[in-house]
Design an enzyme around this catalytic site. Structure first.
Site, mmCIF file in Angstrom:
data_model
loop_
_atom_site.group_PDB
_atom_site.id
_atom_site.type_symbol
_atom_site.label_atom_id
_atom_site.label_comp_id
_atom_site.label_asym_id
_atom_site.label_seq_id
_atom_site.Cartn_x
_atom_site.Cartn_y
_atom_site.Cartn_z
ATOM 1 N N LYS A 1 0.928 -1.205 -0.035
ATOM 2 C CA LYS A 1 0.004 -0.128 -0.150
ATOM 3 C C LYS A 1 1.132 1.185 -0.021
ATOM 4 C CE LYS A 1 -1.803 3.124 2.003
ATOM 5 N NZ LYS A 1 -1.506 4.547 1.478
ATOM 6 N N GLY B 1 -4.424 3.469 -2.262
ATOM 7 C CA GLY B 1 -5.337 3.774 -1.642
ATOM 8 C C GLY B 1 -5.135 4.679 -0.593
ATOM 9 N N GLY C 1 -4.554 5.678 3.823
ATOM 10 C CA GLY C 1 -4.209 5.316 4.707
ATOM 11 C C GLY C 1 -5.117 4.674 5.802
ATOM 12 N N PRO C 2 -5.877 5.380 6.083
ATOM 13 C CA PRO C 2 -6.697 5.019 7.129
ATOM 14 C C PRO C 2 -7.894 3.699 6.499
ATOM 15 C CG PRO C 2 -6.830 7.398 7.243
ATOM 16 C CD PRO C 2 -5.912 6.781 5.945
ATOM 17 N N GLY D 1 -4.679 1.014 3.972
ATOM 18 C CA GLY D 1 -3.633 0.849 4.856
ATOM 19 C C GLY D 1 -3.860 0.281 6.338
ATOM 20 N N GLU E 1 9.769 2.032 10.526
ATOM 21 C CA GLU E 1 10.950 3.045 10.196
ATOM 22 C C GLU E 1 10.155 4.403 10.372
ATOM 23 O OE1 GLU E 1 13.957 2.497 9.769
ATOM 24 O OE2 GLU E 1 13.946 0.373 9.268
ATOM 25 N N CYS F 1 13.789 11.780 6.626
ATOM 26 C CA CYS F 1 13.646 10.965 7.723
ATOM 27 C C CYS F 1 14.976 11.111 8.483
ATOM 28 C CB CYS F 1 12.922 9.746 7.997
ATOM 29 S SG CYS F 1 13.645 8.379 7.096
ATOM 30 N N GLU G 1 10.112 16.530 14.811
ATOM 31 C CA GLU G 1 10.699 16.241 13.316
ATOM 32 C C GLU G 1 9.561 17.224 12.546
ATOM 33 O OE1 GLU G 1 9.425 12.627 11.089
ATOM 34 O OE2 GLU G 1 11.538 12.795 10.610
HETATM 35 P P1 NAP Z 1 1.898 8.811 7.398
HETATM 36 O O1 NAP Z 1 0.427 9.404 7.490
HETATM 37 O O2 NAP Z 1 2.500 8.211 8.476
HETATM 38 O O3 NAP Z 1 2.077 7.901 5.992
HETATM 39 C C1 NAP Z 1 2.763 6.816 5.765
HETATM 40 C C2 NAP Z 1 2.075 5.639 5.193
HETATM 41 O O4 NAP Z 1 1.188 5.084 6.086
HETATM 42 C C3 NAP Z 1 1.219 6.127 4.025
HETATM 43 O O5 NAP Z 1 1.143 5.144 2.935
HETATM 44 C C4 NAP Z 1 -0.082 6.572 4.625
HETATM 45 O O6 NAP Z 1 -1.294 6.301 3.503
HETATM 46 C C5 NAP Z 1 -0.067 5.218 5.528
HETATM 47 N N1 NAP Z 1 -1.284 5.640 6.709
HETATM 48 C C6 NAP Z 1 -1.774 6.663 7.256
HETATM 49 N N2 NAP Z 1 -2.648 6.453 8.218
HETATM 50 C C7 NAP Z 1 -2.405 4.891 8.405
HETATM 51 C C8 NAP Z 1 -3.346 4.039 9.201
HETATM 52 N N3 NAP Z 1 -4.326 4.489 10.063
HETATM 53 N N4 NAP Z 1 -3.099 2.700 8.893
HETATM 54 C C9 NAP Z 1 -2.196 2.096 8.084
HETATM 55 N N5 NAP Z 1 -1.695 3.037 7.182
HETATM 56 C C10 NAP Z 1 -1.822 4.498 7.306
HETATM 57 O O7 NAP Z 1 2.693 10.063 7.024
HETATM 58 P P2 NAP Z 1 2.425 11.210 6.158
HETATM 59 O O8 NAP Z 1 0.894 12.006 6.872
HETATM 60 O O9 NAP Z 1 2.461 11.295 4.798
HETATM 61 O O10 NAP Z 1 3.507 12.501 6.981
HETATM 62 C C11 NAP Z 1 3.242 13.097 7.944
HETATM 63 C C12 NAP Z 1 4.703 13.285 8.789
HETATM 64 O O11 NAP Z 1 5.209 11.947 9.049
HETATM 65 C C13 NAP Z 1 5.529 13.898 8.082
HETATM 66 O O12 NAP Z 1 5.537 15.249 8.369
HETATM 67 C C14 NAP Z 1 6.949 13.322 8.613
HETATM 68 O O13 NAP Z 1 7.345 13.927 9.959
HETATM 69 C C15 NAP Z 1 6.609 11.826 8.894
HETATM 70 N N6 NAP Z 1 7.152 10.917 7.757
HETATM 71 C C16 NAP Z 1 8.253 10.138 8.178
HETATM 72 C C17 NAP Z 1 8.872 9.486 7.050
HETATM 73 C C18 NAP Z 1 9.967 8.473 7.294
HETATM 74 O O14 NAP Z 1 10.599 8.342 6.245
HETATM 75 N N7 NAP Z 1 10.157 8.341 8.559
HETATM 76 C C19 NAP Z 1 8.122 9.312 5.796
HETATM 77 C C20 NAP Z 1 7.096 10.302 5.824
HETATM 78 C C21 NAP Z 1 6.365 11.137 6.409
HETATM 79 P P3 NAP Z 1 -1.425 7.800 2.897
HETATM 80 O O15 NAP Z 1 -0.539 8.121 1.867
HETATM 81 O O16 NAP Z 1 -2.882 7.725 2.380
HETATM 82 O O17 NAP Z 1 -1.588 8.955 4.198
#
Ligand code: NAP
Ligand code: MG
Length: 462
Positions: A170, A201, A203-204, A207, A245, A279, A369
């Protein structure tokens, strides 16, 4: 605008169960460049069933044959590298040269490393009189973010396939197009049907369904700490294995004996790269008080050079979030020496390269972050003080140490609570284990350590 049809399940592109789509936006001009299906729990279930059915056959496939498929995958990625770079530039907004040098080249290097590893890795070892078999863990649910969209996919899928696991991916909603290109590459590489499946799709929805699915044996997630914590809880409750990660707030420690100009310039470049959406970025620069003013001047000058060379942030929400952190830095008393929260352009999700001086360890911009082109420069009085500051966050993903001699930097690095440290600049190594101490995550990616995540052991006694 192109409507991309289908999700990739059991070796073919099939219509998703529902009609909903996700719009893909180019962050440079805010135009919708395409749509992809928004898969649902039903689609995830179909994909997991396909992966389960394919698992016994792929697990029993000789490692040399799995290695051959990964080598073929590497070759397809090489053949399509320009298209990969263009796709990432279109959906993430990174400048094309960066997409070529990093977003296309790094996943190719990682795929190549697993093609080699799968061929030579001993999937059997001895422990006294026992034989220990290293067996694939089963079906992997991979959930990836948008910041290094192909790298993060390959860093999970390549070792999973090398180990003999099957996968449902996903990808992030912001960057699904390069994930689709990857699925085409897997198909062209002759990986058997069902071994790799892609459900685009939200995340919520998709995912969460994947993380909760009882047919998934290991959930591998890269993204925010908030979502990672939930996935860890869900997977832990179901007694599934989980790899996370997560975020970072890495320290770039410049010891008094270091080449200051080099350390500062490389440090600024590290933070601004990918518009700060990394990250492992060294977002806290730690400088001895005697060289502090000189370092601040160097960093402000270096940041000014990046004005037009970095791309926008991925979306409006990230832009707003990063601007909010810059305002908070000012409000808490840090001194802005480059950039600021005012967007440099009207169109696109841009944020100026920003540098803060007089940052103290308890400030929000020194603890959380930000995920944007924002550097905080902190002052330390001696080595113990530097160590206390470096280790003084909930994170521990990466870092850097600069000193006159490598040995001095290594001695400091040994005391750091973090998963990866670059010594005097370091050099990217696609087989070095990558992952977090403390709240930066659980588990490691890349190289042999990354492969081990997808294996479980069975010991035979004679
Ligand atoms: P995120 O919401 O954690 O997204 C990462 C992945 O998880 C995406 O595929 C996302 O789908 C999915 N996801 C979201 N909610 C989920 C759930 N309830 N259950 C399962 N999967 C779910 O991150 P973001 O909103 O894109 O970014 C927010 C912050 O996260 C950034 O500002 C940064 O601080 C941090 N971040 C860290 C990394 C890293 O490499 N460590 C990478 C990205 C972001 P969707 O794409 O549909 O949301
Ligand atoms: Mg999200």
């Amino acid at each position: 605008m192109k409507a991309h049809e289908g999700i990739y399940i059991d070796g073919a592109w099939r219509p998703a169960a529902g009609q909903d789509v996700i719009e893909v936006v180019n962050p440079v001009d805010e135009q919708v460049i395409g749509t992809v299906p928004a898969g649902t729990a039903l689609d995830v279930d179909t994909a997991v069933r396909a992966a389960r059915t394919a698992f016994p056959g792929w697990a029993a496939t000789p490692p040399a044959e799995r290695a051959a498929r990964l080598a073929a995958l590497r070759d397809v990625l090489v053949a399509r590298k320009d298209e990969i770079a263009e796709t990432v530039t279109a959906e993430l907004g990174s400048p094309l040269p960066f997409s070529q040098a990093v977003h296309a080249a790094v996943p190719i290097a990682v795929a190549a490393s697993y093609a080699e590893l799968a061929a030579v890795h001993p999937f059997e070892e001895k422990a006294g009189t026992s034989t220990v078999l290293l067996e694939p863990i089963g079906v992997v649910g991979a959930i990836t973010p948008w910041n290094y969209p192909l790298h993060q996919v390959v860093a999970k899928v390549a070792p999973a396939l090398a180990a003999g696991c099957t996968v449902v991916l996903k990808p992030a909603e912001d960057t699904p197009l390069v994930a689709r290109l990857f699925a085409e590459a897997v198909h062209a590489a002759g990986v058997p049907a069902g071994v790799f499946n892609l459900v685009t799709g939200l995340g919520p929805v998709a995912g969460q369904a994947l993380a909760e699915h009882p047919g998934v044996d290991l959930v591998s997630f890269t993204g925010s700490t908030a979502v990672g914590r939930r996935i860890g809880a869900v997977a832990g409750g179901a007694l599934k294995k989980v790899a996370l990660e997560l975020g970072g707030k890495s320290a770039n420690v410049i010891l008094p004996s270091a080449d200051l100009a080099r350390a500062v310039n490389v440090g600024v470049a590290n933070v601004m790269s990918n518009s700060g959406q990394t990250c492992s970025a060294w977002t806290r620069m730690l400088v001895h008080r005697d060289r502090y003013d000189e370092a601040v001047e160097l960093a402000a000058a270096a940041a000014a050079k990046y004005g037009d060379r970095i791309g926008p942030l991925v979306n409006a929400a990230q832009q707003a979030r990063v601007r909010g952190y810059i305002d908070k830095g000012v409000a808490e008393g840090a001194r802005l020496v480059a950039g600021g929260s005012e967007p440099p352009r009207e169109r696109g999700y841009h944020v100026s390269p920003t540098v803060f001086a007089d940052v103290t360890p308890e400030m929000t911009i020194a603890q959380e972050e930000i995920f944007g082109p924002v550097l905080s420069i902190l002052r330390y009085t001696d080595e113990d003080d530097a160590l206390r500051i470096a280790n003084g966050t909930v994170y521990g993903l990466a870092g850097a140490v600069w000193a006159g001699e490598d040995a001095e930097a290594v001695a400091f690095a040994r005391r750091m609570e973090t998963g990866q440290v670059d010594i005097n600049g370091g050099r990217f190594n696609p087989v070095a284990p990558f992952g977090g101490y403390k709240q930066s995550g659980v588990g490691r990616e890349l190289g042999v350590h990354g492969l081990a995540e997808y294996l479980q052991t069975k010991s035979l006694q004679f």
